[in-house]
Design a protein around this motif. Structure first.
Motif, mmCIF file in Angstrom:
data_model
loop_
_atom_site.group_PDB
_atom_site.id
_atom_site.type_symbol
_atom_site.label_atom_id
_atom_site.label_comp_id
_atom_site.label_asym_id
_atom_site.label_seq_id
_atom_site.Cartn_x
_atom_site.Cartn_y
_atom_site.Cartn_z
ATOM 1 N N SER A 1 13.346 8.969 10.990
ATOM 2 C CA SER A 1 13.362 10.335 10.454
ATOM 3 C C SER A 1 14.741 10.696 9.919
ATOM 4 O O SER A 1 14.862 11.308 8.851
ATOM 5 C CB SER A 1 12.945 11.317 11.551
ATOM 6 N N MET A 2 15.787 10.288 10.629
ATOM 7 C CA MET A 2 17.146 10.559 10.158
ATOM 8 C C MET A 2 17.437 9.828 8.853
ATOM 9 O O MET A 2 18.026 10.397 7.917
ATOM 10 C CB MET A 2 18.154 10.148 11.237
ATOM 11 N N ILE A 3 17.023 8.557 8.781
ATOM 12 C CA ILE A 3 17.256 7.784 7.554
ATOM 13 C C ILE A 3 16.491 8.383 6.389
ATOM 14 O O ILE A 3 17.011 8.510 5.270
ATOM 15 C CB ILE A 3 16.854 6.309 7.781
ATOM 16 N N HIS A 4 15.231 8.785 6.635
ATOM 17 C CA HIS A 4 14.411 9.364 5.567
ATOM 18 C C HIS A 4 15.026 10.657 5.046
ATOM 19 O O HIS A 4 15.055 10.906 3.826
ATOM 20 C CB HIS A 4 12.995 9.621 6.086
ATOM 21 N N LYS A 5 15.530 11.497 5.936
ATOM 22 C CA LYS A 5 16.163 12.743 5.495
ATOM 23 C C LYS A 5 17.423 12.470 4.680
ATOM 24 O O LYS A 5 17.718 13.172 3.708
ATOM 25 C CB LYS A 5 16.509 13.603 6.712
ATOM 26 N N ASP B 1 0.827 -1.210 0.000
ATOM 27 C CA ASP B 1 0.000 0.000 0.000
ATOM 28 C C ASP B 1 0.860 1.259 0.000
ATOM 29 O O ASP B 1 0.523 2.253 -0.660
ATOM 30 C CB ASP B 1 -0.926 0.006 1.219
ATOM 31 N N ALA B 2 1.992 1.228 0.725
ATOM 32 C CA ALA B 2 2.870 2.396 0.778
ATOM 33 C C ALA B 2 3.494 2.680 -0.585
ATOM 34 O O ALA B 2 3.586 3.842 -1.014
ATOM 35 C CB ALA B 2 3.966 2.179 1.826
ATOM 36 N N ILE B 3 3.914 1.640 -1.279
ATOM 37 C CA ILE B 3 4.527 1.828 -2.599
ATOM 38 C C ILE B 3 3.484 2.294 -3.609
ATOM 39 O O ILE B 3 3.749 3.178 -4.444
ATOM 40 C CB ILE B 3 5.198 0.516 -3.054
ATOM 41 N N VAL C 1 13.766 5.767 -5.796
ATOM 42 C CA VAL C 1 12.651 6.718 -5.851
ATOM 43 C C VAL C 1 11.450 6.243 -5.027
ATOM 44 O O VAL C 1 10.984 6.938 -4.124
ATOM 45 C CB VAL C 1 12.212 6.973 -7.317
ATOM 46 N N LEU C 2 10.964 5.035 -5.320
ATOM 47 C CA LEU C 2 9.739 4.571 -4.678
ATOM 48 C C LEU C 2 9.948 4.244 -3.195
ATOM 49 O O LEU C 2 9.163 4.684 -2.345
ATOM 50 C CB LEU C 2 9.194 3.345 -5.417
ATOM 51 N N LEU C 3 10.991 3.463 -2.892
ATOM 52 C CA LEU C 3 11.205 3.060 -1.497
ATOM 53 C C LEU C 3 11.499 4.253 -0.569
ATOM 54 O O LEU C 3 10.924 4.327 0.524
ATOM 55 C CB LEU C 3 12.326 2.033 -1.407
ATOM 56 N N ALA D 1 8.223 5.976 0.026
ATOM 57 C CA ALA D 1 7.288 5.165 0.811
ATOM 58 C C ALA D 1 7.825 4.828 2.199
ATOM 59 O O ALA D 1 7.113 4.207 2.995
ATOM 60 C CB ALA D 1 6.985 3.866 0.060
ATOM 61 N N PHE D 2 9.044 5.248 2.499
ATOM 62 C CA PHE D 2 9.694 4.848 3.751
ATOM 63 C C PHE D 2 8.901 5.206 5.008
ATOM 64 O O PHE D 2 8.793 4.369 5.915
ATOM 65 C CB PHE D 2 11.097 5.462 3.820
ATOM 66 N N PRO D 3 8.334 6.424 5.132
ATOM 67 C CA PRO D 3 7.589 6.732 6.367
ATOM 68 C C PRO D 3 6.424 5.777 6.617
ATOM 69 O O PRO D 3 6.194 5.353 7.757
ATOM 70 C CB PRO D 3 7.094 8.169 6.120
ATOM 71 N N SER D 4 5.685 5.412 5.571
ATOM 72 C CA SER D 4 4.560 4.490 5.749
ATOM 73 C C SER D 4 5.051 3.085 6.086
ATOM 74 O O SER D 4 4.451 2.386 6.912
ATOM 75 C CB SER D 4 3.708 4.455 4.481
ATOM 76 N N ILE D 5 6.144 2.658 5.440
ATOM 77 C CA ILE D 5 6.709 1.343 5.747
ATOM 78 C C ILE D 5 7.212 1.310 7.187
ATOM 79 O O ILE D 5 7.039 0.313 7.897
ATOM 80 C CB ILE D 5 7.838 1.005 4.758
ATOM 81 N N LEU D 6 7.815 2.407 7.640
ATOM 82 C CA LEU D 6 8.296 2.491 9.018
ATOM 83 C C LEU D 6 7.139 2.374 10.003
ATOM 84 O O LEU D 6 7.253 1.681 11.028
ATOM 85 C CB LEU D 6 9.037 3.810 9.237
#
Length: 228
Positions: free
Chosen positions: A218-222, A87-89, A114-116, A119-124
């Protein structure tokens, strides 16, 4: 148990979500796979515990072990992570994918870069919810990880020693199982105090884990998206 479960479930779950979102072609087979995921995600934990007892305790001959409990919880959480990842992707704007492909980037590289990250916040969030289920699970672990922990020597770092805390082939009593055990079988006079204290420790552990996971996520996403 939480670490081993997430170490196995996250790569498999995210990989399954990528397959279902980007590679699986619409049809009866895909519909059957999606239906199986939905059924597995809705199974009661006691059923997963009985399955784990058959597969990871009796069939393997391991007995009650940390690894058996982790594998049972992997079966328990894997469908949830697959569905959340899919769903996140799918929720990532299609324009991002099309722009990446228009630049000549391969499909897999587009998914990876690009996609991952998008979509990372939702997967997290899905991973934290799955971890929360591990923290509070008791029924499945009663049949796989056991009701007691042997006397451990915390100075013993040999993972093959029966007294080592690093040995994953030993039984272990989680906090949730301990709370259940104290309330149902406890013979000590201060059962209520011990149970309440254990519940408080469990709640604080979940809170600290969630805060740390959010902060690290949050650090990884940034870092992966170069956002501020």
């Amino acid at each position: 148990i939480l670490f081993i479960t997430m170490l196995i479930a996250l790569p498999l779950g995210i990989g399954g979500g990528i397959y279902m979102a980007e590679y699986a072609k619409p049809g009866k087979i895909t519909d059957i796979i999606r239906s199986c995921i939905e059924v597995l995600a809705s199974l009661p934990s006691i059923v997963i515990g009985m399955f784990g007892l058959l597969m990871f305790v009796n069939l393997t001959g391991w007995g009650y072990t940390i690894l058996g409990g982790a594998l049972a919880l992997t079966v328990f959480n894997l469908p949830v992570i697959v569905r959340v990842s899919e769903d996140a992707i799918r929720a990532v704007p299609r324009d991002l994918k099309e722009a990446s492909l228009a630049l000549g980037i391969t499909k897999w590289h587009t998914i990876k870069t690009v996609l991952l990250p998008s979509a990372f916040p939702s997967i997290l969030t899905g991973a934290i919810l799955a971890a929360g289920r591990v923290f509070g699970e008791a029924a499945a672990l009663l049949f796989t990880a056991g009701l007691s922990t042997p006397r451990l020597d915390y100075a013993n770092w040999n993972p093959f020693s029966a007294q080592s805390p690093l040995n994953i082939f030993r039984p272990a009593e989680t906090l949730a199982v301990h709370i259940w055990s104290v309330n149902t079988q406890g013979l000590i006079p201060d059962v209520e105090e011990v149970s309440n204290g254990s519940a408080a420790v469990l709640v604080l552990s979940v809170l600290v884990f969630n805060l740390l996971a959010r902060w690290i996520g949050s650090m990884i996403h940034k870092k992966v998206t170069a956002s501020k």
